[in-house]
Design an enzyme around this catalytic site. Structure first.
Site, PDB file in Angstrom:
ATOM      1  N   HIS A 194       0.825  -1.208   0.000  1.00  0.00           N
ATOM      2  CA  HIS A 194       0.000   0.000   0.000  1.00  0.00           C
ATOM      3  C   HIS A 194       0.857   1.254   0.000  1.00  0.00           C
ATOM      4  O   HIS A 194       1.951   1.269   0.571  1.00  0.00           O
ATOM      5  CB  HIS A 194      -0.904   0.025   1.245  1.00  0.00           C
ATOM      6  N   TYR A 252       0.264   3.887   1.708  1.00  0.00           N
ATOM      7  CA  TYR A 252       0.401   4.429   3.069  1.00  0.00           C
ATOM      8  C   TYR A 252       1.509   3.756   3.876  1.00  0.00           C
ATOM      9  O   TYR A 252       1.905   4.247   4.927  1.00  0.00           O
ATOM     10  CB  TYR A 252      -0.934   4.361   3.842  1.00  0.00           C
ATOM     11  N   GLU A 253       2.003   2.624   3.377  1.00  0.00           N
ATOM     12  CA  GLU A 253       3.121   1.977   4.065  1.00  0.00           C
ATOM     13  C   GLU A 253       4.446   2.661   3.732  1.00  0.00           C
ATOM     14  O   GLU A 253       5.479   2.315   4.301  1.00  0.00           O
ATOM     15  CB  GLU A 253       3.202   0.501   3.662  1.00  0.00           C
ATOM     16  N   ALA A 282     -10.875  -4.795   0.685  1.00  0.00           N
ATOM     17  CA  ALA A 282     -11.857  -4.380   1.689  1.00  0.00           C
ATOM     18  C   ALA A 282     -11.983  -2.866   1.565  1.00  0.00           C
ATOM     19  O   ALA A 282     -10.972  -2.182   1.428  1.00  0.00           O
ATOM     20  CB  ALA A 282     -11.342  -4.750   3.078  1.00  0.00           C
ATOM     21  N   MET A 307      -7.972   2.048   0.043  1.00  0.00           N
ATOM     22  CA  MET A 307      -6.575   2.494   0.004  1.00  0.00           C
ATOM     23  C   MET A 307      -5.692   1.595  -0.866  1.00  0.00           C
ATOM     24  O   MET A 307      -4.476   1.551  -0.671  1.00  0.00           O
ATOM     25  CB  MET A 307      -6.022   2.531   1.433  1.00  0.00           C
ATOM     26  N   SER A 308      -6.286   0.883  -1.811  1.00  0.00           N
ATOM     27  CA  SER A 308      -5.478  -0.049  -2.626  1.00  0.00           C
ATOM     28  C   SER A 308      -6.056  -0.174  -4.027  1.00  0.00           C
ATOM     29  O   SER A 308      -6.812   0.685  -4.478  1.00  0.00           O
ATOM     30  CB  SER A 308      -5.467  -1.425  -1.940  1.00  0.00           C
ATOM     31  N   ASN A 356     -17.451  -1.660   5.833  1.00  0.00           N
ATOM     32  CA  ASN A 356     -18.005  -0.648   6.752  1.00  0.00           C
ATOM     33  C   ASN A 356     -18.571   0.463   5.890  1.00  0.00           C
ATOM     34  O   ASN A 356     -18.210   0.579   4.712  1.00  0.00           O
ATOM     35  CB  ASN A 356     -16.880  -0.078   7.648  1.00  0.00           C
ATOM     36  N   HIS A 369      -9.873  -1.231  12.343  1.00  0.00           N
ATOM     37  CA  HIS A 369      -9.288  -2.197  11.403  1.00  0.00           C
ATOM     38  C   HIS A 369      -9.722  -3.621  11.774  1.00  0.00           C
ATOM     39  O   HIS A 369      -9.944  -4.458  10.891  1.00  0.00           O
ATOM     40  CB  HIS A 369      -7.763  -2.063  11.412  1.00  0.00           C
TER      41      HIS A 369
END
Ligand code: HPA
Length: 272
Positions: free
Chosen positions: A82, A84-85, A112, A210-211, A234, A246
């Site tokens: 990702h 964000y990593e 997800a 986010m992916s 969600n 999470h």
């Protein structure tokens, strides 16, 4: 340089396994059950592969899983990377280049994500019809290597229409309910604000995550057909009544995993 890194990763993998996967499957958080539908499994941990990034996010095993579903050779990415990593877009899409060199023609991307469309509810599965990239970055920025793909790749069918129709037919045959919608890419790692979600909604997004989008862009660039399936884990910020967690995302994804697994298995067995 980049090209030779891809080739080194490919050669390493081919020195470990003698497989010719036609379909690649990227498994989203908590959606790993598909691997259980595979036979004749061989795994290769990412950390052993030259030039591969590796991540530590909970819910991912971080390996390639080669195997068969029906008579189709597939390879799953159990664990993805990702933005964000801290990976660059180029790093996080590196595995897609390698999959392409291994012979993968079609890619199923799963994830997800949060639901924005109010007709959705947690646990729903959504066929991704298109994406919006809200990230302001793109994995294809930089010198283009024409051996890999064109400078200006077309994204008219970022998610292949024939595969979308096929996925719908299969879901109908299995009596699996599904939604269809536009996936918006957000950088994370914070969840969105309520104002951001209102903005994304106004701009046509049905779901946010986010992916997936970077892999989709690169797969299209490389000439693959892409099918995207999201699990709505969600409702997005401001639409949900509760704060995000999470753990909850993983729990809902795990609960939908069996349904997604049945669907993907059936599709792969009947792949066209
Ligand atoms: N937003 C972004 N990414 C997500 C969400 C969300 O609400 N749920 C799961 N991944």
């Amino acid at each position: 340089m980049f090209y030779s890194q891809i080739m080194e990763a490919k050669s390493y993998i081919q020195s470990k396994v003698n497989r010719k996967p036609e379909i690649g499957i990227v498994l989203g958080s908590g959606l790993g059950a598909i691997v259980e539908a595979m036979e004749n499994i061989e795994t290769i941990p990412y950390e052993t592969i030259p030039h591969f990034p590796h991540s530590n996010i909970q819910g991912h095993a971080d390996q390639f899983v080669f195997g068969k579903i029906g008579n189709k050779e597939v390879v799953c990415m159990q664990g993805r990377f990702h933005y964000y990593e801290g990976f660059t877009m180029k790093q996080l899409t590196f595995p897609i280049y390698v999959l392409s060199q291994l012979g993968v023609k079609d890619l199923i991307v799963t994830n997800a994500c949060g639901g924005i469309n109010q007709d959705f509810e947690p646990g729903d599965l959504m066929i991704i019809s298109d994406y919006i990239n809200f990230l302001g970055d793109n994995p294809l920025i930089g010198d283009n290597d024409e051996r890999l793909g064109p400078r200006f790749p077309d994204m008219t069918e970022a998610y292949n229409h024939e595969l979308m129709d096929f996925a719908k037919d299969c879901a109908n045959q299995l009596n699996i309910p599904y939604k269809t919608g536009v996936y918006a890419l957000f950088n994370g790692p914070c969840y969105e604000t309520a104002a951001e979600i209102r903005a994304f909604k106004a701009l046509g997004a049905d779901a946010v995550g986010m992916s997936t989008v970077p892999e989709t862009m690169v797969a299209n660039y490389l000439g693959m057909r892409v099918l995207g399936i999201s699990c709505i884990t969600n409702m997005a910020t401001g639409i949900a009544k509760v704060k995000h967690s999470h753990e909850k995302v993983l729990e809902v994804a795990n609960n939908s995993s069996a349904k997604l697994c049945e669907w993907v298995q059936y599709m792969v067995e009947n792949w066209k």
